[in-house]
Scaffold this motif. Structure first.
Motif, short mmCIF file in Angstrom:
data_model
loop_
_atom_site.label_atom_id
_atom_site.label_comp_id
_atom_site.label_asym_id
_atom_site.label_seq_id
_atom_site.Cartn_x
_atom_site.Cartn_y
_atom_site.Cartn_z
N UNK A 185 4.59 -2.41 2.82
CA UNK A 185 4.72 -3.68 3.40
C UNK A 185 3.66 -4.41 2.44
N UNK A 186 4.08 -5.41 1.75
CA UNK A 186 3.28 -5.60 0.71
C UNK A 186 2.97 -7.42 1.01
N UNK A 187 1.82 -7.95 0.94
CA UNK A 187 1.43 -9.27 1.19
C UNK A 187 1.58 -10.07 -0.04
N UNK A 188 1.36 -11.35 -0.24
CA UNK A 188 1.49 -11.97 -1.32
C UNK A 188 -0.19 -12.05 -2.09
N UNK A 189 -0.90 -11.73 -1.28
CA UNK A 189 -2.34 -11.85 -2.03
C UNK A 189 -2.86 -10.32 -2.25
N UNK A 190 -4.04 -10.54 -2.97
CA UNK A 190 -4.72 -9.38 -3.59
C UNK A 190 -5.90 -9.11 -2.89
N UNK A 191 -6.42 -7.96 -2.88
CA UNK A 191 -7.53 -7.41 -2.50
C UNK A 191 -8.44 -6.66 -3.51
N UNK A 192 -9.65 -6.71 -3.77
CA UNK A 192 -10.44 -6.07 -4.80
C UNK A 192 -10.76 -4.67 -3.90
N UNK A 193 -10.68 -3.75 -4.80
CA UNK A 193 -11.17 -2.25 -4.44
C UNK A 193 -12.80 -2.17 -4.46
N UNK A 194 -13.27 -3.11 -5.24
CA UNK A 194 -14.84 -3.13 -5.30
C UNK A 194 -15.05 -3.75 -3.95
N UNK A 196 -13.55 -3.90 -1.08
CA UNK A 196 -13.39 -3.19 -0.13
C UNK A 196 -14.65 -2.10 0.01
N UNK A 197 -14.92 -1.60 -0.94
CA UNK A 197 -16.06 -0.56 -0.98
C UNK A 197 -17.21 -0.80 -0.80
N UNK A 198 -17.47 -2.15 -0.75
CA UNK A 198 -18.69 -2.80 -0.51
C UNK A 198 -19.13 -2.88 0.95
N UNK A 199 -17.98 -2.75 1.68
CA UNK A 199 -18.07 -2.96 2.95
C UNK A 199 -18.35 -1.66 3.63
N UNK A 238 -13.29 6.09 9.52
CA UNK A 238 -14.31 6.10 8.23
C UNK A 238 -14.14 4.84 7.34
N UNK A 239 -12.95 4.34 7.11
CA UNK A 239 -12.86 3.01 6.23
C UNK A 239 -12.03 2.00 7.00
N UNK A 240 -11.11 2.12 7.49
CA UNK A 240 -10.07 0.81 7.89
C UNK A 240 -11.00 -0.03 8.60
N UNK A 241 -11.54 0.11 9.76
CA UNK A 241 -12.35 -0.75 10.64
C UNK A 241 -13.37 -1.30 9.80
N UNK A 242 -14.11 -0.72 9.09
CA UNK A 242 -15.21 -1.54 8.30
C UNK A 242 -14.46 -2.29 7.26
N UNK A 243 -13.34 -2.33 6.95
CA UNK A 243 -12.91 -3.14 5.69
C UNK A 243 -11.84 -4.33 6.55
N UNK A 262 4.31 3.48 15.36
CA UNK A 262 4.60 3.89 14.10
C UNK A 262 3.26 4.36 13.39
N UNK A 263 3.24 5.28 12.44
CA UNK A 263 2.09 5.76 11.85
C UNK A 263 1.78 4.71 10.43
N UNK A 264 1.25 3.66 10.95
CA UNK A 264 1.03 2.75 9.89
C UNK A 264 -0.62 2.78 9.41
N UNK A 265 -0.84 2.58 8.24
CA UNK A 265 -2.05 2.71 7.58
C UNK A 265 -2.23 1.68 6.61
N UNK A 266 -3.38 1.53 6.22
CA UNK A 266 -3.77 0.39 4.88
C UNK A 266 -3.49 1.40 4.02
N UNK A 267 -2.87 0.73 2.94
CA UNK A 267 -2.61 1.56 1.69
C UNK A 267 -3.65 1.56 0.81
N UNK A 268 -4.41 2.50 0.48
CA UNK A 268 -5.41 2.58 -0.34
C UNK A 268 -6.55 1.81 0.00
N UNK A 269 -7.06 0.79 -0.88
CA UNK A 269 -7.94 -0.23 -0.19
C UNK A 269 -7.47 -1.60 0.06
#
Ligand code: HSE
Length: 323
Positions: A185-194, A196-199, A238-243, A262-269
């Motif tokens: 499921x892909x939204x219309x906006x982007x997210x920078x990995x950098x 996300x990692x800073x969080x 380890x990562x989804x709640x922080x981000x 449903x086994x839903x997760x954030x894809x990558x960052x």
């Protein structure tokens, strides 16, 4: 004459053209932060030709085309140059034509796909001059990407476990149970990995570390043998709640889908959501929930697991550059 002197004198034949295909990837898969990745059936397709040294021609169409650099800072070109520098072979000029089918900046491995494409293009251009095996491809791609969890499935396909040993980045490819049906499921906006990692915190509670160890071990069983345990197996601390504050709609959708089993997760960052259904029909039920759960429109991509990974082949002389 030594090996490095011979390499420095070798030249890629002018006009040599290679065709590359690289899949999208979803990293983390919930608990497997920076470790697990899955190749998905959406592809960047590229043609790369060797020109006289110093020339650079770039054409890009498809996802992210407006934002992608057309000069030597282009990630595919930088990745090709990295391999040539590592091999000690003079870099030829490059003509690059890219048709991007991997959604750009959406947590589906677009930068890993660009790096994998560049490394594979260099492998094809260097055929007969330098031999690049799988370990070398993964090492070179990881040097560029920083972590191996997207580049491993982009290069090798399937489900990959990637880790870094003293001898360099390593991977193990596994075949996914055929009952596992991915939905993206892909939204219309982007997210920078950098961003996300800073969080991410520098330290995590030991019980959270143990929690993720148990879930990521279970996830290997779920994805290869027992899709019935996918919901428990995709839990993460380890990562989804922080981000989540950086992508509240993504977080809301993951919670809504998980509440319905449903086994839903954030894809990558992020910000895309990966749903690992245990049958193809269940994906339509997940789509219905996605359409109601948030204010954001989500593009639905019913994809398959790509089992082949990235490919490169030399174009036969005389064949057309149009496809
Ligand atoms: N494992 C990486 C992360 C994937 O979540 O930051 C994104 O490149």
């Amino acid at each position: 004459m030594g090996v490095s002197e011979r390499a420095a004198e070798a030249h890629v034949p002018l006009g040599r053209t290679v065709e590359i295909s690289v899949p999208a990837t979803s990293a983390n898969l919930g608990p497997g932060f920076d470790t697990l990745g899955l190749a998905l059936s959406m592809y960047d397709e590229l043609e790369v030709a060797a020109l006289e040294a110093g020339r650079l021609e770039i054409e890009v169409s498809g996802s992210g085309a407006a934002e992608i650099a057309r000069d030597e800072s282009n990630l595919v070109v930088r990745s090709i140059a990295h391999v040539f520098a590592d091999a000690g072979v003079p870099m030829p000029g490059i003509r690059l034509v890219a048709r991007n089918g991997v959604p750009h900046g959406r947590g589906l491995g677009s930068s890993g796909a660009a790096v994998a494409a560049g490394v594979l293009a260099a492998k094809g251009l260097l055929a007969g001059i330098v031999r690049l095996d799988d370990a070398a491809l993964l090492r070179l791609a990881t040097e560029l990407e920083g972590h191996p969890d997207n580049v491993a499935p982009a290069l090798f396909g399937g489900l990959t476990i990637a880790w870094t040993a003293e001898r360099g980045p390593q991977h193990k490819k596994l075949l996914v149970h055929r009952g596992v049906s991915p939905l993206v499921l892909v939204p219309g906006y982007t997210m920078s990995t950098k961003a996300a990692r800073s969080l991410q915190p520098q330290q995590v509670p030991s019980e959270d570390a143990v929690f993720n160890v148990s879930r990521s071990a279970l996830l290997i069983a779920a994805l290869t043998q027992s899709p019935d345990v996918l919901l428990d197996a995709t839990e993460d601390r380890l990562h989804q709640d922080y981000r989540a504050p950086a992508m509240p709609e993504t977080s809301r959708l993951v919670r809504a889908l998980r509440a319905e089993g449903f086994a839903a997760v954030v894809s990558g960052a992020g910000p895309s959501v990966l749903v690992l259904c245990d049958g193809p029909g269940h994906r339509l039920d997940a789509v219905r929930i996605a359409d109601q759960a948030t204010d954001t429109p989500w593009e639905h991509r019913l994809v398959a697991v790509d089992v082949r990974g990235g490919t490169v082949r030399e174009r036969a002389e005389g064949s057309s550059s149009q496809s």
